[in-house]
Write a protein that holds these residues in place. Structure first.
Motif, mmCIF file in Angstrom:
data_model
loop_
_atom_site.group_PDB
_atom_site.id
_atom_site.type_symbol
_atom_site.label_atom_id
_atom_site.label_comp_id
_atom_site.label_asym_id
_atom_site.label_seq_id
_atom_site.Cartn_x
_atom_site.Cartn_y
_atom_site.Cartn_z
ATOM 1 N N ARG A 1 15.118 2.552 -7.184
ATOM 2 C CA ARG A 1 15.174 3.644 -8.173
ATOM 3 C C ARG A 1 13.856 4.383 -8.288
ATOM 4 O O ARG A 1 13.605 5.075 -9.267
ATOM 5 N N GLU A 2 12.996 4.168 -7.287
ATOM 6 C CA GLU A 2 11.677 4.821 -7.296
ATOM 7 C C GLU A 2 11.516 5.755 -6.110
ATOM 8 O O GLU A 2 10.409 6.078 -5.692
ATOM 9 N N GLY A 3 12.685 6.171 -5.532
ATOM 10 C CA GLY A 3 12.644 7.152 -4.441
ATOM 11 C C GLY A 3 12.308 6.580 -3.081
ATOM 12 O O GLY A 3 12.068 7.320 -2.136
ATOM 13 N N ILE A 4 12.272 5.252 -2.972
ATOM 14 C CA ILE A 4 11.880 4.644 -1.691
ATOM 15 C C ILE A 4 13.054 3.858 -1.107
ATOM 16 O O ILE A 4 13.655 3.018 -1.791
ATOM 17 N N ARG A 5 13.360 4.141 0.159
ATOM 18 C CA ARG A 5 14.346 3.348 0.897
ATOM 19 C C ARG A 5 13.606 2.411 1.851
ATOM 20 O O ARG A 5 12.582 2.794 2.428
ATOM 21 N N VAL A 6 14.131 1.196 1.997
ATOM 22 C CA VAL A 6 13.497 0.205 2.873
ATOM 23 C C VAL A 6 14.578 -0.403 3.760
ATOM 24 O O VAL A 6 15.552 -0.977 3.264
ATOM 25 N N ASN A 7 14.435 -0.252 5.062
ATOM 26 C CA ASN A 7 15.403 -0.799 6.012
ATOM 27 C C ASN A 7 14.662 -1.455 7.174
ATOM 28 O O ASN A 7 13.447 -1.302 7.316
ATOM 29 N N ALA A 8 15.408 -2.168 7.995
ATOM 30 C CA ALA A 8 14.808 -2.806 9.176
ATOM 31 C C ALA A 8 15.619 -2.472 10.413
ATOM 32 O O ALA A 8 16.818 -2.193 10.336
ATOM 33 N N VAL A 9 14.934 -2.507 11.555
ATOM 34 C CA VAL A 9 15.599 -2.419 12.850
ATOM 35 C C VAL A 9 15.372 -3.760 13.550
ATOM 36 O O VAL A 9 14.239 -4.245 13.603
ATOM 37 N N ALA A 10 16.454 -4.337 14.050
ATOM 38 C CA ALA A 10 16.351 -5.610 14.770
ATOM 39 C C ALA A 10 16.676 -5.373 16.242
ATOM 40 O O ALA A 10 17.846 -5.351 16.630
ATOM 41 N N PRO A 11 15.637 -5.195 17.081
ATOM 42 C CA PRO A 11 15.901 -5.008 18.510
ATOM 43 C C PRO A 11 16.284 -6.330 19.170
ATOM 44 O O PRO A 11 15.903 -7.405 18.714
ATOM 45 N N GLU B 1 0.854 -1.209 0.000
ATOM 46 C CA GLU B 1 0.000 0.000 0.000
ATOM 47 C C GLU B 1 0.885 1.253 0.000
ATOM 48 O O GLU B 1 0.581 2.246 -0.680
ATOM 49 N N ALA B 2 1.973 1.212 0.776
ATOM 50 C CA ALA B 2 2.870 2.376 0.864
ATOM 51 C C ALA B 2 3.567 2.613 -0.479
ATOM 52 O O ALA B 2 3.645 3.757 -0.955
ATOM 53 N N VAL B 3 4.043 1.547 -1.108
ATOM 54 C CA VAL B 3 4.743 1.686 -2.399
ATOM 55 C C VAL B 3 3.789 2.272 -3.440
ATOM 56 O O VAL B 3 4.165 3.158 -4.221
ATOM 57 N N ARG B 4 2.545 1.781 -3.437
ATOM 58 C CA ARG B 4 1.561 2.285 -4.398
ATOM 59 C C ARG B 4 1.398 3.802 -4.285
ATOM 60 O O ARG B 4 1.157 4.490 -5.258
ATOM 61 N N ARG B 5 1.550 4.329 -3.055
ATOM 62 C CA ARG B 5 1.366 5.770 -2.848
ATOM 63 C C ARG B 5 2.661 6.570 -2.962
ATOM 64 O O ARG B 5 2.642 7.735 -3.355
ATOM 65 N N MET B 6 3.801 5.973 -2.598
ATOM 66 C CA MET B 6 5.039 6.761 -2.503
ATOM 67 C C MET B 6 5.939 6.635 -3.727
ATOM 68 O O MET B 6 6.733 7.524 -4.007
ATOM 69 N N SER B 7 5.838 5.535 -4.474
ATOM 70 C CA SER B 7 6.777 5.287 -5.567
ATOM 71 C C SER B 7 6.647 6.327 -6.672
ATOM 72 O O SER B 7 5.542 6.646 -7.112
ATOM 73 N N THR B 8 7.794 6.798 -7.175
ATOM 74 C CA THR B 8 7.779 7.731 -8.314
ATOM 75 C C THR B 8 7.205 7.017 -9.544
ATOM 76 O O THR B 8 6.647 7.665 -10.426
ATOM 77 N N ARG B 9 7.298 5.694 -9.567
ATOM 78 C CA ARG B 9 6.721 4.899 -10.662
ATOM 79 C C ARG B 9 5.211 5.084 -10.751
ATOM 80 O O ARG B 9 4.610 4.988 -11.820
ATOM 81 N N ARG C 1 6.105 10.789 -4.511
ATOM 82 C CA ARG C 1 7.287 11.634 -4.311
ATOM 83 C C ARG C 1 8.414 10.895 -3.592
ATOM 84 O O ARG C 1 9.344 11.507 -3.108
ATOM 85 N N GLY C 2 8.287 9.574 -3.489
ATOM 86 C CA GLY C 2 9.278 8.790 -2.755
ATOM 87 C C GLY C 2 8.896 8.693 -1.292
ATOM 88 O O GLY C 2 7.863 9.225 -0.868
#
Ligand code: NAP
Length: 254
Positions: free
Chosen positions: A187-197, A132-140, A144-145
């Protein structure tokens, strides 16, 4: 400078959805992100009063927040969460924080039902919300990323405490998903990372497990929720603009 070498689109504070954002680590994340200027959509499943109280506290301090109920085990409610959050403005970030440990028994005592309930939240909901987030944020898609941060656990690499093997496996899935999705949308303005507590003081960790920290954690103590939130905020900030597909461990050395 051509496109391939340009920095990601400007990543200033914006609207961020925090799943399970009213309790435990999620509460700390919502609070810190609001303090840093983000408008926070605080998702909750069970306790409206607690989520509304947090949204009110943020608003009274001059921030922007909205409490939104959605049971993430229901795909339709995930979609509705994103629609509601749009009332705050265009989406800029997602923190997939909601998680459950599942039924704490040995693998031979797990059932299709206990495993489904666990995977529906920790894995399926994480992926559906990211979609859902990619559908809204991707420059594709004309967006706007943005940034996605997923909550993993050191269990993904350690295999989980007794009775929590399937939980560890869901978090390994979250980490593989983080790396794969990061590649897909890099390449669509989106960064994806994780935090491992590592072991962190919340309702998820009963006192006898917290006590374990004295022996199994090199720093000899459990983590505080604010210490996890700081890592999430960093990954949402422009300070991490060249990081994607990473897993940041915050575990007192465990
Ligand atoms: P927690 O205190 O048990 O809180 C769990 C959160 O998940 C709550 O906000 C809860 O919302 C939400 N949630 C659960 N089921 C949901 C559903 N069906 N729909 C929507 N939200 C739902 O857990 P925590 O310790 O803060 O953990 C947060 C994240 O960190 C999880 O992904 C967890 O696996 C990970 N983590 C925690 C630790 C630790 O030691 N605490 C260590 C490693 C990783 P409601 O309150 O509305 O039910």
């Amino acid at each position: 400078m051509n496109d391939a070498h340009s920095p990601a689109p400007a990543q200033t504070p914006g609207v961020v959805i925090v799943t399970g954002g009213s309790r435990g680590i999620g509460h700390a994340i919502s609070t810190l992100l609001a303090r840093e200027g983000h408008a926070v959509a605080i998702n909750y499943a069970t306790n409206a009063a607690r989520a509304e109280a947090l949204a009110r506290a943020i608003t009274e301090r001059g921030g922007r927040a909205m409490a939104i109920r959605a049971d993430l085990s229901r795909p339709g409610e995930i979609r509705a969460l994103f629609t509601r959050a749009h009332e705050l403005g265009p989406l800029w970030g997602l923190v997939n924080n909601a998680g459950v440990t599942g039924t704490k028994v040995r693998v031979e005592e797990q059932t299709a039902e206990t495993l489904d309930a666990l995977f529906d939240i920790n894995v399926r909901a994480t992926m559906l919300a990211a979609g859902e987030a990619v559908r809204r944020m991707s420059t594709r898609h004309g967006g706007r990323g943005g940034v996605i941060v997923n909550l993993s656990s050191v269990a993904a690499r350690l295999g989980g405490l007794p009775g929590l093997v399937p939980y560890a496996a869901t978090k390994a899935a979250v980490e593989a998903f983080t790396r794969g999705l990061a590649n897909e949308v890099a390449r669509e303005g989106i960064r994806v990372n994780a935090v491992a507590p590592g072991l962190t003081a919340t309702d998820m960790v009963p006192p006898e497990t917290a006590k374990l920290a004295e022996t199994v954690v090199p720093m000899g103590r459990v983590g505080h929720v604010d210490e996890i939130a700081q890592a999430v905020a960093f990954l949402l900030s422009p300070a991490s603009s060249y990081m994607t597909g990473s897993v940041m461990t915050v575990s007192g050395g465990r």
